[in-house]
Motif scaffolding. Structure first.
Motif, PDB file in Angstrom:
ATOM      1  N   GLU A  29       0.778  -1.236   0.110  1.00 13.16           N
ATOM      2  CA  GLU A  29       0.037   0.046  -0.088  1.00 13.16           C
ATOM      3  C   GLU A  29       0.877   1.358  -0.011  1.00 13.16           C
ATOM      4  O   GLU A  29       1.718   1.461   0.797  1.00 13.16           O
ATOM      5  CB  GLU A  29      -0.918  -0.056   1.323  1.00 13.16           C
ATOM      6  N   PRO A  30       0.807   2.218  -0.920  1.00 10.05           N
ATOM      7  CA  PRO A  30       1.737   3.439  -1.088  1.00 10.05           C
ATOM      8  C   PRO A  30       1.157   4.418  -0.176  1.00 10.05           C
ATOM      9  O   PRO A  30       1.883   5.438  -0.025  1.00 10.05           O
ATOM     10  CB  PRO A  30       1.596   3.689  -2.564  1.00 10.05           C
ATOM     11  N   ARG A  63      -7.707   2.761  -7.279  1.00  9.82           N
ATOM     12  CA  ARG A  63      -9.031   2.918  -7.522  1.00  9.82           C
ATOM     13  C   ARG A  63      -9.618   3.472  -6.217  1.00  9.82           C
ATOM     14  O   ARG A  63     -10.872   3.398  -6.129  1.00  9.82           O
ATOM     15  CB  ARG A  63      -9.258   1.435  -7.498  1.00  9.82           C
ATOM     16  N   GLY A  64      -8.893   4.013  -5.548  1.00  9.30           N
ATOM     17  CA  GLY A  64      -9.162   4.521  -3.947  1.00  9.30           C
ATOM     18  C   GLY A  64      -9.450   6.378  -3.986  1.00  9.30           C
ATOM     19  O   GLY A  64      -9.444   6.805  -4.924  1.00  9.30           O
ATOM     20  N   LYS A  65      -9.558   6.473  -2.609  1.00  8.95           N
ATOM     21  CA  LYS A  65      -9.524   7.865  -2.638  1.00  8.95           C
ATOM     22  C   LYS A  65      -8.906   8.207  -1.357  1.00  8.95           C
ATOM     23  O   LYS A  65      -7.886   7.378  -0.761  1.00  8.95           O
ATOM     24  CB  LYS A  65     -11.009   8.229  -2.232  1.00  8.95           C
ATOM     25  N   TYR A  66      -8.986   9.176  -0.695  1.00 11.83           N
ATOM     26  CA  TYR A  66      -8.290   9.604   0.564  1.00 11.83           C
ATOM     27  C   TYR A  66      -9.208  10.224   1.420  1.00 11.83           C
ATOM     28  O   TYR A  66      -9.776  11.365   1.395  1.00 11.83           O
ATOM     29  CB  TYR A  66      -6.927  10.687   0.290  1.00 11.83           C
ATOM     30  N   LEU A  72     -14.079   3.801  -9.258  1.00 10.77           N
ATOM     31  CA  LEU A  72     -13.468   3.876  -7.760  1.00 10.77           C
ATOM     32  C   LEU A  72     -14.216   2.741  -7.089  1.00 10.77           C
ATOM     33  O   LEU A  72     -15.528   2.329  -7.129  1.00 10.77           O
ATOM     34  CB  LEU A  72     -14.150   5.210  -7.161  1.00 10.77           C
ATOM     35  N   LEU A  73     -13.342   2.086  -6.330  1.00  6.72           N
ATOM     36  CA  LEU A  73     -13.669   0.651  -5.445  1.00  6.72           C
ATOM     37  C   LEU A  73     -13.514   1.052  -3.916  1.00  6.72           C
ATOM     38  O   LEU A  73     -12.760   1.804  -3.625  1.00  6.72           O
ATOM     39  CB  LEU A  73     -12.665  -0.312  -5.977  1.00  6.72           C
ATOM     40  N   ASN A 124      -7.220  -0.710  -2.195  1.00  4.40           N
ATOM     41  CA  ASN A 124      -7.476  -0.411  -3.499  1.00  4.40           C
ATOM     42  C   ASN A 124      -6.571   0.703  -4.438  1.00  4.40           C
ATOM     43  O   ASN A 124      -6.858   1.152  -5.475  1.00  4.40           O
ATOM     44  CB  ASN A 124      -8.886   0.292  -3.371  1.00  4.40           C
ATOM     45  N   LYS A 125      -5.196   0.737  -3.742  1.00  2.00           N
ATOM     46  CA  LYS A 125      -4.320   1.575  -4.457  1.00  2.00           C
ATOM     47  C   LYS A 125      -2.955   0.711  -4.455  1.00  2.00           C
ATOM     48  O   LYS A 125      -1.834   1.487  -4.150  1.00  2.00           O
ATOM     49  CB  LYS A 125      -4.132   2.679  -4.089  1.00  2.00           C
TER      50      LYS A 125
END
Length: 427
Positions: free
Chosen positions: A123-124, A211-214, A246-247, A259-260
């Protein structure tokens, strides 16, 4: 002067024995005082394009150019590489360095990793925020990254600086997660994911995606327009709030990495292509202007002019600076006993560059605490320059911010041994 091999070994041993000495805070103290601290800045921090790569013989096989490897799927196998170059083990963390050289008329590279970790997914965290920004700016306009560009009533320069510093800048409130979430909405997750694959990089690492958000909420500009007053232009951008790409973090296909998921190779390659887009136009991201890259690196026009640098130059955290300074002190006896600031400035005549994006957090999903560094470095040393892009990750068991600090200490040690290896080898 340079030290002998015996001197280098003695210094390395002393450093190892020192471990967590008084100058190396532990756990939560490290997290608060080192990872969250504002970065050091070079004596001469003028915004400028880098031209730092050392020259090597044009016939050298140690470095390959894009002309040698191409950009189609499979280029990763054709680059000059050593996936087990660094002696650190996977237990020490993951690190990949893209080392630069000027080979004839072309910029060339070698890819160096430890323990074959270059393809390991992780995970970054927030290190991936540069991808959200670059993706958004590549779609908005060729010329929409000026010092006076506004998104609503907030300067773009303040937004990109706040993403990296986690501090207020002008009307940007320091909510790095919300700002990056907005840029990801502008770009769209299908587009961002595609950049790692057939859409741009052709990395060949199928598990990588964006595929994500923050955080829970995105930044909401005062209105939907991007403006450049000096050009009296405005562009309407509709954020993709109903993004089909977006997942959820725990989506069925995401697994425990969320998801990233990325790798050290894809993360470092992404930043390397941005930093070199004027020198290696074959790998530039279509639609991304040179101004947008300078905005990412320096944030020209940001409101806190006293800081003299924004963007990635303002990236929170002292770990890379401390690690590189200690590596220099191991290699050059004249810098022993100096502070990190003094070491970096004296070794480079104040012209070093460290562009840094920190990623960190405790993972309840994996039961670990993790820290990521995505960093570009220029060291114009008297006896030869060094330029490289690196991505590194370290983790410790148990998820807490105290253990995030311990992971940060672990990552700093990994960076120190990595840079020390590069310096010892020379060119």
């Amino acid at each position: 002067m340079k030290k002998s091999a015996v001197q280098l070994l003695a210094v390395a041993l002393a450093t190892a024995l020192a471990g967590c000495s008084a100058e190396q805070p532990e756990g939560l103290a490290y997290y608060e005082t080192i990872m969250k601290a504002p970065p050091l800045l070079p004596e001469h921090a003028t915004a400028q394009w880098l031209d730092c790569a050392p020259s090597v013989d044009a016939a050298s096989a140690d470095y390959t150019s894009v002309a040698d490897t191409g950009t189609a799927l499979g280029w990763v196998d054709r680059v000059a590489h050593d996936w087990d170059y660094f002696s650190s083990s996977a237990d020490d963390g993951k690190v990949l360095v893209i080392d630069y050289a000027q080979k004839g008329d072309a910029l060339a590279f070698r890819y160096l990793a430890n323990d074959n970790t270059h393809g390991d997914l992780y995970e970054p965290w927030s290190s991936s925020k540069i991808m959200a920004y670059a993706g958004a700016l590549s779609l908005v306009s060729e010329n929409f990254a000026q010092a006076d560009t506004l998104i609503g009533d907030t300067k773009l320069a303040d937004l990109i600086t706040s993403i990296h510093s986690y501090q207020p800048s002008g009307k940007a409130d320091g909510n790095s997660n919300a700002i990056a979430y907005y840029f990801a909405d502008v770009a769209g997750r299908d587009y961002l994911t595609g950049l790692f694959h057939q859409g741009w990089m052709n990395s060949g690492q199928d598990g990588v995606m964006f595929r994500g958000k923050y955080g829970p909420d995105a930044f909401v500009p005062s209105d939907a327009y991007w403006r450049t007053p000096s050009r009296n232009a405005e562009i309407l951008v509709t954020a993709r709030s109903e993004d089909a790409g977006l997942l959820d973090y725990n989506c069925e296909s995401c697994g425990e990495l969320g998801n990233k998921p990325m790798t050290t190779l894809t993360s470092a390659e992404f930043l390397k292509r941005l930093v070199t887009q004027r020198r290696v136009p074959e790998t530039r991201l279509a639609g991304l202007s040179d101004d947008a890259v300078m905005m990412l690196l320096y944030g020209p026009g940001h409101s806190d002019n006293s800081a003299n640098a924004g963007g990635m130059m303002a990236g929170a955290g002292l770990g890379p600076h401390r690690a590189i300074a200690r590596a220099l002190q191991q290699h050059y006896s004249e810098y022993e006993g100096l502070s990190a600031q003094e070491t970096l400035d004296q070794a480079t005549q104040g012209n070093w560059r460290i562009f840094h994006k920190l990623g960190a957090g405790p993972s309840g999903t994996r039961g670990t605490s993790e820290v990521v560094a995505l960093t570009h470095v220029c060291l114009p040393l008297a006896d030869g320059t060094h330029e490289f892009t690196l991505a590194a990750q370290a983790a410790v068991d148990d998820n807490s911010y105290e253990n995030v600090g311990y992971a940060g200490e672990k990552l700093e040690r990994l960076l120190e041994t990595t840079v020390a290896t590069l310096l010892a080898e020379g060119h």
